[in-house]
Write an enzyme that holds these catalytic residues in place. Sequence first.
Site, PDB file in Angstrom:
ATOM      1  N   ASP A 123       4.622   4.127  -0.686  1.00  0.00           N
ATOM      2  CA  ASP A 123       4.345   2.761  -1.123  1.00  0.00           C
ATOM      3  C   ASP A 123       4.759   2.592  -2.581  1.00  0.00           C
ATOM      4  O   ASP A 123       4.452   3.427  -3.421  1.00  0.00           O
ATOM      5  CB  ASP A 123       2.849   2.459  -0.959  1.00  0.00           C
ATOM      6  N   TYR A 125       5.647  -0.314  -6.025  1.00  0.00           N
ATOM      7  CA  TYR A 125       4.877  -1.168  -6.939  1.00  0.00           C
ATOM      8  C   TYR A 125       5.893  -2.043  -7.664  1.00  0.00           C
ATOM      9  O   TYR A 125       6.026  -1.990  -8.866  1.00  0.00           O
ATOM     10  CB  TYR A 125       4.149  -0.214  -7.900  1.00  0.00           C
ATOM     11  N   HIS A 130       2.742  -8.763  -9.998  1.00  0.00           N
ATOM     12  CA  HIS A 130       1.609  -7.977  -9.477  1.00  0.00           C
ATOM     13  C   HIS A 130       1.255  -6.850 -10.442  1.00  0.00           C
ATOM     14  O   HIS A 130       0.073  -6.647 -10.770  1.00  0.00           O
ATOM     15  CB  HIS A 130       1.953  -7.408  -8.096  1.00  0.00           C
ATOM     16  N   ARG A 139      -6.408  -2.314 -17.430  1.00  0.00           N
ATOM     17  CA  ARG A 139      -6.161  -1.645 -18.717  1.00  0.00           C
ATOM     18  C   ARG A 139      -6.056  -2.606 -19.898  1.00  0.00           C
ATOM     19  O   ARG A 139      -5.892  -2.175 -21.029  1.00  0.00           O
ATOM     20  CB  ARG A 139      -4.855  -0.825 -18.648  1.00  0.00           C
ATOM     21  N   GLU A 196      -2.869  -6.169   0.700  1.00  0.00           N
ATOM     22  CA  GLU A 196      -1.674  -6.256  -0.139  1.00  0.00           C
ATOM     23  C   GLU A 196      -0.542  -6.774   0.745  1.00  0.00           C
ATOM     24  O   GLU A 196      -0.199  -6.158   1.755  1.00  0.00           O
ATOM     25  CB  GLU A 196      -1.326  -4.899  -0.765  1.00  0.00           C
ATOM     26  N   GLU A 198       3.034  -7.105   1.621  1.00  0.00           N
ATOM     27  CA  GLU A 198       4.231  -6.337   1.303  1.00  0.00           C
ATOM     28  C   GLU A 198       5.254  -6.463   2.432  1.00  0.00           C
ATOM     29  O   GLU A 198       4.927  -6.849   3.546  1.00  0.00           O
ATOM     30  CB  GLU A 198       3.895  -4.839   1.141  1.00  0.00           C
ATOM     31  N   ASP A 230      -0.936  -3.427   3.139  1.00  0.00           N
ATOM     32  CA  ASP A 230      -1.453  -2.181   2.569  1.00  0.00           C
ATOM     33  C   ASP A 230      -2.927  -2.416   2.188  1.00  0.00           C
ATOM     34  O   ASP A 230      -3.240  -2.675   1.028  1.00  0.00           O
ATOM     35  CB  ASP A 230      -0.600  -1.804   1.350  1.00  0.00           C
ATOM     36  N   ARG A 234     -10.632  -1.642  -3.474  1.00  0.00           N
ATOM     37  CA  ARG A 234     -10.456  -1.741  -4.940  1.00  0.00           C
ATOM     38  C   ARG A 234     -11.501  -0.964  -5.723  1.00  0.00           C
ATOM     39  O   ARG A 234     -11.204  -0.445  -6.815  1.00  0.00           O
ATOM     40  CB  ARG A 234     -10.500  -3.211  -5.363  1.00  0.00           C
ATOM     41  N   GLN A 237     -10.505   2.621  -5.491  1.00  0.00           N
ATOM     42  CA  GLN A 237      -9.275   2.791  -6.278  1.00  0.00           C
ATOM     43  C   GLN A 237      -9.558   2.868  -7.773  1.00  0.00           C
ATOM     44  O   GLN A 237      -9.016   3.729  -8.479  1.00  0.00           O
ATOM     45  CB  GLN A 237      -8.328   1.618  -5.982  1.00  0.00           C
ATOM     46  N   TYR A 241      -8.244   6.487  -9.362  1.00  0.00           N
ATOM     47  CA  TYR A 241      -6.784   6.411  -9.480  1.00  0.00           C
ATOM     48  C   TYR A 241      -6.180   7.161 -10.657  1.00  0.00           C
ATOM     49  O   TYR A 241      -4.981   7.449 -10.652  1.00  0.00           O
ATOM     50  CB  TYR A 241      -6.322   4.946  -9.477  1.00  0.00           C
ATOM     51  N   LYS A 250      -6.288   3.761  -0.270  1.00  0.00           N
ATOM     52  CA  LYS A 250      -5.216   3.185   0.534  1.00  0.00           C
ATOM     53  C   LYS A 250      -4.865   4.058   1.737  1.00  0.00           C
ATOM     54  O   LYS A 250      -3.908   3.757   2.446  1.00  0.00           O
ATOM     55  CB  LYS A 250      -3.978   2.959  -0.338  1.00  0.00           C
ATOM     56  N   THR A 254      -2.936   1.072   7.161  1.00  0.00           N
ATOM     57  CA  THR A 254      -1.802   0.221   6.767  1.00  0.00           C
ATOM     58  C   THR A 254      -1.323  -0.459   8.044  1.00  0.00           C
ATOM     59  O   THR A 254      -1.040   0.232   9.026  1.00  0.00           O
ATOM     60  CB  THR A 254      -0.663   1.068   6.168  1.00  0.00           C
ATOM     61  N   THR A 346       2.974  -4.818  -3.514  1.00  0.00           N
ATOM     62  CA  THR A 346       2.433  -6.163  -3.347  1.00  0.00           C
ATOM     63  C   THR A 346       3.363  -7.185  -3.968  1.00  0.00           C
ATOM     64  O   THR A 346       3.820  -7.014  -5.100  1.00  0.00           O
ATOM     65  CB  THR A 346       1.061  -6.257  -4.037  1.00  0.00           C
ATOM     66  N   GLU A 360      -6.005 -10.258  -7.253  1.00  0.00           N
ATOM     67  CA  GLU A 360      -5.339 -11.171  -8.187  1.00  0.00           C
ATOM     68  C   GLU A 360      -5.786 -12.623  -7.979  1.00  0.00           C
ATOM     69  O   GLU A 360      -6.031 -13.339  -8.947  1.00  0.00           O
ATOM     70  CB  GLU A 360      -3.815 -11.076  -8.009  1.00  0.00           C
TER      71      GLU A 360
HETATM   72 MN    MN Z   1       0.547  -1.292  -1.925  1.00  0.00          MN
END
Ligand code: MN
Length: 413
Positions: A123, A125, A130, A139, A196, A198, A230, A234, A237, A241, A250, A254, A346, A360
Amino acid sequence: MGYMQSWVKCANSAETDFPLNNLPYGVFSTGGTDPRCGVAIGDMILDVAAAEAAGLTGTTDLLGQGIWNPVMAAGPQVWADFRNTLTDLLQEGSSQEEELSSMLHPVADATLHLPLRVAEYTDFYASKQHATNVGTMFRGRENALPPNWLHIPIGYNGRASTVVVSGTDIVRPNGQTKALDADTPSFGPCKRLDIELEMGAIVGTPSSMGDTLSVAQAQEMIFGYVLLNDWSARDIQAWEYQPLGPFQAKAFATSISPWIVTAAALAPFAKPTPSREVALLPYLAENAPGLYDLTLTVDMAAPGGAPTRISRTNMQELYYSAAQQLAHHASSGCAMRTGDLLGSGTISGPDPHSYGSMLEMTWGGKNPITLADGGARTFIEDGDTLTLTGHALGDGYRVGFGHCTGTILPARK
Ligand code: MN
């Protein structure tokens, strides 16, 4: 290429995702039969395993195994020849109409299965909006886009074992989380379950360990595309992560749409990736348009409720194409396999109605989504159904993917 007409009349409709211009590949069963290879045409499925057995497809021993991997491994010349043969068989005026009519089944009577044996799942990014949104939430705005993002199609190795076909119910995952104000972590059902939106690219022909690929070679290896959800936990994650990326958040499910829309069917809708903000290293340079003008949507429905459209975006919001991702994937000498599935990442557009995840859309749960029947959601609740769609528009027709749907069941005790 213009709108092509079929003797299967329901395919000659501006409303269907599956006109003669599309011819997507799936696997179906009817009344408890073994799964077999089929091609969607309007609201019918042509049993191409039966057509091969009758000597009509120009192929031998490729379509009888109830999975498309043997065709995928056979390579681009076979893909092109088979598609041309199918087009001839199904177009208006075909001399095979009578024989093929007995090999058509209404899709309404069929059960659809995974169209391919997924070899491995990676997967990426690749949507800048996104990556910026998620980075800002996790962050802060200054460090939103990682320093490597404009140079590398970032990805992680996911799980092929939990890729399922549209319509499969999804059990809410359990996992370890730690609330920001808690001193210690805890274990239990995910509280921030998300989607997600995708695209999934499917690798047809393999590469060997040690080989590298140009973007042009990578593009030739891509057999087709599916819609891909996906599913993402959260809260799990956010805790797990760093530093190695998503793991259990994740790994639980899927979903992919049941019909592989071939790269050939999408070719008339090809579009280049956006202009580069920073020049890419030569091995990642795009040689030909690698994205497609695909309208993508997400609908959400509460149990028993009407669906609400919660997002509408376009595949062109991606910064990297599947061919660039595949070339990068092989750049170390990593072997790519027939049936590898590459998630695009995503796909989010510039405004909240075009974001590809609830994280989001609700900005981390701060701004609930209102559903058509009055409910509100920050993340997915048990019993909710999420549905992705996608299509390209031709002159008077559409080339679409059907649905990629899943309903959430309560977590296991
Ligand atoms: Mn994804």
